[in-house]
Design a protein around this motif. Structure first.
Motif, PDB file in Angstrom:
ATOM      1  N   VAL A  30       0.838  -1.214   0.000  1.00  0.00           N
ATOM      2  CA  VAL A  30       0.000   0.000   0.000  1.00  0.00           C
ATOM      3  C   VAL A  30       0.867   1.256   0.000  1.00  0.00           C
ATOM      4  N   ASP A  31       0.278   2.359  -0.483  1.00  0.00           N
ATOM      5  CA  ASP A  31       0.951   3.655  -0.308  1.00  0.00           C
ATOM      6  C   ASP A  31      -0.044   4.797  -0.195  1.00  0.00           C
ATOM      7  N   ALA A  32       0.471   5.918   0.309  1.00  0.00           N
ATOM      8  CA  ALA A  32      -0.347   7.136   0.471  1.00  0.00           C
ATOM      9  C   ALA A  32       0.535   8.338   0.172  1.00  0.00           C
ATOM     10  N   LYS A  33      -0.105   9.412  -0.307  1.00  0.00           N
ATOM     11  CA  LYS A  33       0.660  10.638  -0.594  1.00  0.00           C
ATOM     12  C   LYS A  33      -0.078  11.839  -0.019  1.00  0.00           C
ATOM     13  N   ALA A  34       0.671  12.746   0.605  1.00  0.00           N
ATOM     14  CA  ALA A  34       0.051  13.976   1.101  1.00  0.00           C
ATOM     15  C   ALA A  34      -0.521  14.730  -0.088  1.00  0.00           C
ATOM     16  N   GLY A  35      -1.716  15.285   0.075  1.00  0.00           N
ATOM     17  CA  GLY A  35      -2.336  16.064  -1.002  1.00  0.00           C
ATOM     18  C   GLY A  35      -3.336  15.245  -1.804  1.00  0.00           C
ATOM     19  N   SER A  36      -3.274  13.919  -1.666  1.00  0.00           N
ATOM     20  CA  SER A  36      -4.229  13.102  -2.411  1.00  0.00           C
ATOM     21  C   SER A  36      -5.601  13.160  -1.729  1.00  0.00           C
ATOM     22  N   ASP A  37      -6.652  13.189  -2.539  1.00  0.00           N
ATOM     23  CA  ASP A  37      -8.016  13.160  -1.990  1.00  0.00           C
ATOM     24  C   ASP A  37      -8.440  11.742  -1.649  1.00  0.00           C
ATOM     25  N   THR A  38      -7.648  10.759  -2.081  1.00  0.00           N
ATOM     26  CA  THR A  38      -8.061   9.374  -1.858  1.00  0.00           C
ATOM     27  C   THR A  38      -7.123   8.712  -0.839  1.00  0.00           C
ATOM     28  N   TYR A  39      -5.990   8.225  -1.303  1.00  0.00           N
ATOM     29  CA  TYR A  39      -5.043   7.619  -0.369  1.00  0.00           C
ATOM     30  C   TYR A  39      -4.067   8.708   0.067  1.00  0.00           C
ATOM     31  N   GLY A  40      -4.462   9.399   1.134  1.00  0.00           N
ATOM     32  CA  GLY A  40      -3.744  10.613   1.529  1.00  0.00           C
ATOM     33  C   GLY A  40      -3.395  10.629   3.010  1.00  0.00           C
ATOM     34  N   ILE A  41      -2.916  11.782   3.445  1.00  0.00           N
ATOM     35  CA  ILE A  41      -2.404  11.935   4.813  1.00  0.00           C
ATOM     36  C   ILE A  41      -3.006  13.210   5.405  1.00  0.00           C
ATOM     37  N   VAL A  42      -3.533  13.097   6.617  1.00  0.00           N
ATOM     38  CA  VAL A  42      -4.084  14.264   7.312  1.00  0.00           C
ATOM     39  C   VAL A  42      -3.220  14.490   8.545  1.00  0.00           C
ATOM     40  N   GLN A  43      -2.790  15.731   8.758  1.00  0.00           N
ATOM     41  CA  GLN A  43      -1.893  15.977   9.884  1.00  0.00           C
ATOM     42  C   GLN A  43      -2.149  17.346  10.497  1.00  0.00           C
ATOM     43  N   SER A  44      -1.745  17.489  11.744  1.00  0.00           N
ATOM     44  CA  SER A  44      -2.028  18.723  12.472  1.00  0.00           C
ATOM     45  C   SER A  44      -1.223  19.877  11.863  1.00  0.00           C
ATOM     46  N   PRO A  45      -1.671  21.129  12.116  1.00  0.00           N
ATOM     47  CA  PRO A  45      -0.922  22.279  11.595  1.00  0.00           C
ATOM     48  C   PRO A  45       0.545  22.258  12.031  1.00  0.00           C
ATOM     49  N   PHE A  46       0.786  21.853  13.288  1.00  0.00           N
ATOM     50  CA  PHE A  46       2.174  21.801  13.767  1.00  0.00           C
ATOM     51  C   PHE A  46       2.997  20.823  12.931  1.00  0.00           C
ATOM     52  N   MET A  47       2.433  19.656  12.688  1.00  0.00           N
ATOM     53  CA  MET A  47       3.189  18.635  11.949  1.00  0.00           C
ATOM     54  C   MET A  47       3.413  19.058  10.497  1.00  0.00           C
ATOM     55  N   ILE A  48       2.415  19.686   9.893  1.00  0.00           N
ATOM     56  CA  ILE A  48       2.594  20.176   8.513  1.00  0.00           C
ATOM     57  C   ILE A  48       3.786  21.124   8.471  1.00  0.00           C
ATOM     58  N   GLU A  49       3.870  22.003   9.485  1.00  0.00           N
ATOM     59  CA  GLU A  49       4.920  23.024   9.472  1.00  0.00           C
ATOM     60  C   GLU A  49       6.289  22.456   9.860  1.00  0.00           C
ATOM     61  N   LYS A  50       6.307  21.567  10.863  1.00  0.00           N
ATOM     62  CA  LYS A  50       7.598  21.166  11.445  1.00  0.00           C
ATOM     63  C   LYS A  50       8.081  19.774  11.064  1.00  0.00           C
ATOM     64  N   ALA A  51       7.158  18.873  10.800  1.00  0.00           N
ATOM     65  CA  ALA A  51       7.580  17.474  10.569  1.00  0.00           C
ATOM     66  C   ALA A  51       6.571  16.809   9.643  1.00  0.00           C
ATOM     67  N   LYS A  52       6.482  17.364   8.436  1.00  0.00           N
ATOM     68  CA  LYS A  52       5.417  16.925   7.523  1.00  0.00           C
ATOM     69  C   LYS A  52       5.652  15.507   6.996  1.00  0.00           C
ATOM     70  N   THR A  53       4.603  14.680   7.038  1.00  0.00           N
ATOM     71  CA  THR A  53       4.649  13.382   6.365  1.00  0.00           C
ATOM     72  C   THR A  53       4.202  13.601   4.928  1.00  0.00           C
ATOM     73  N   LYS A  54       5.117  13.355   3.990  1.00  0.00           N
ATOM     74  CA  LYS A  54       4.823  13.611   2.576  1.00  0.00           C
ATOM     75  C   LYS A  54       4.283  12.366   1.877  1.00  0.00           C
ATOM     76  N   ALA A  55       4.734  11.215   2.323  1.00  0.00           N
ATOM     77  CA  ALA A  55       4.299   9.980   1.669  1.00  0.00           C
ATOM     78  C   ALA A  55       4.553   8.803   2.603  1.00  0.00           C
ATOM     79  N   PHE A  56       3.879   7.720   2.309  1.00  0.00           N
ATOM     80  CA  PHE A  56       4.013   6.501   3.126  1.00  0.00           C
ATOM     81  C   PHE A  56       3.894   5.301   2.192  1.00  0.00           C
ATOM     82  N   GLN A  57       4.806   4.336   2.366  1.00  0.00           N
ATOM     83  CA  GLN A  57       4.754   3.097   1.577  1.00  0.00           C
ATOM     84  C   GLN A  57       4.961   1.941   2.523  1.00  0.00           C
TER      85      GLN A  57
END
Ligand code: HEM
Length: 169
Positions: A101-128
């Motif tokens: 499986v994989d997910a990508k930040a910004g995708s409307d389907t297999y995507g990633i949701v993260q807190s404002p702090f994490m987006i700014e400081k430690a963003k998860t961009k993708a997962f495999q």
């Protein structure tokens, strides 16, 4: 053996050997829009440092499967303010059940949701993730692509687990 390679503000990443506990239980089935037929298991994943037994990663989620389309969906949430939905497929080969499986930040389907702090400081961009189950063994390798401390970092976890108990309700 389980190994976590995690980001650190210093030049060298942190390498942490850990012990791993994964508990799966049945989550039943669902029919979506009278069309999609899913079955699911839920899990709780607890990771402890090998040297002192302290928990340093906790994760809950579902593995979801549709037989007719071979779709696999893996949802997970971790208590840093990050949730994701990864999608992929299932394969059986030489007695192995392989889940990819994989997910990508910004995708409307297999995507990633993260807190404002994490987006700014430690963003998860993708997962495999690739998980292989054979008899009583489960192996996985996951790559969480982060942007942290001003640069991209591949946060990698590999693990090999053995089934120790089994209850059928
Ligand atoms: C077995 C799985 C995992 C283990 C053992 C693990 C462990 C760690 C460790 C030790 C750190 C370093 C910072 C700290 O000590 O808290 C870290 C950082 C991080 N992990 Fe994981 N992790 C795992 C999976 C994941 C997954 C699946 C995600 C996201 C989907 C994730 C997201 C992050 C993020 C965003 C950071 C950066 C936070 C920071 O260092 O400030 N991790 N992880």
């Amino acid at each position: 053996m389980c190994l976590d390679i995690a980001p650190d503000a210093a030049a060298n990443p942190d390498e942490s050997p850990f012990t791993n506990e994964l508990v799966f239980s049945i989550a039943g089935s669902s029919e979506n829009a009278e069309e999609q037929e899913l079955v699911a298991v839920k899990y709780h994943h607890v990771v402890r440092r090998a040297d002192n037994g302290l928990i340093f990663h906790d994760q809950i989620g579902h593995w979801i499967y549709e037989a007719s389309t071979n779709i696999i969906i893996h949802s997970l949430t971790i208590p840093r303010g990050v949730c994701l939905l990864a999608g992929g497929s299932f394969q059986e080969k030489d007695g192995e059940s392989i889940f990819t499986v994989d997910a990508k930040a910004g995708s409307d389907t297999y995507g990633i949701v993260q807190s404002p702090f994490m987006i700014e400081k430690a963003k998860t961009k993708a997962f495999q993730m690739r998980m292989v189950v054979k008899a009583n063994e489960l192996n996985y390798r996951e790559v969480t692509s982060l942007h942290i401390y001003g640069k991209d970092f591949e946060h990698i976890d590999t693990s090999s687990l053995k089934r120790v108990t089994y209850h059928q309700d």
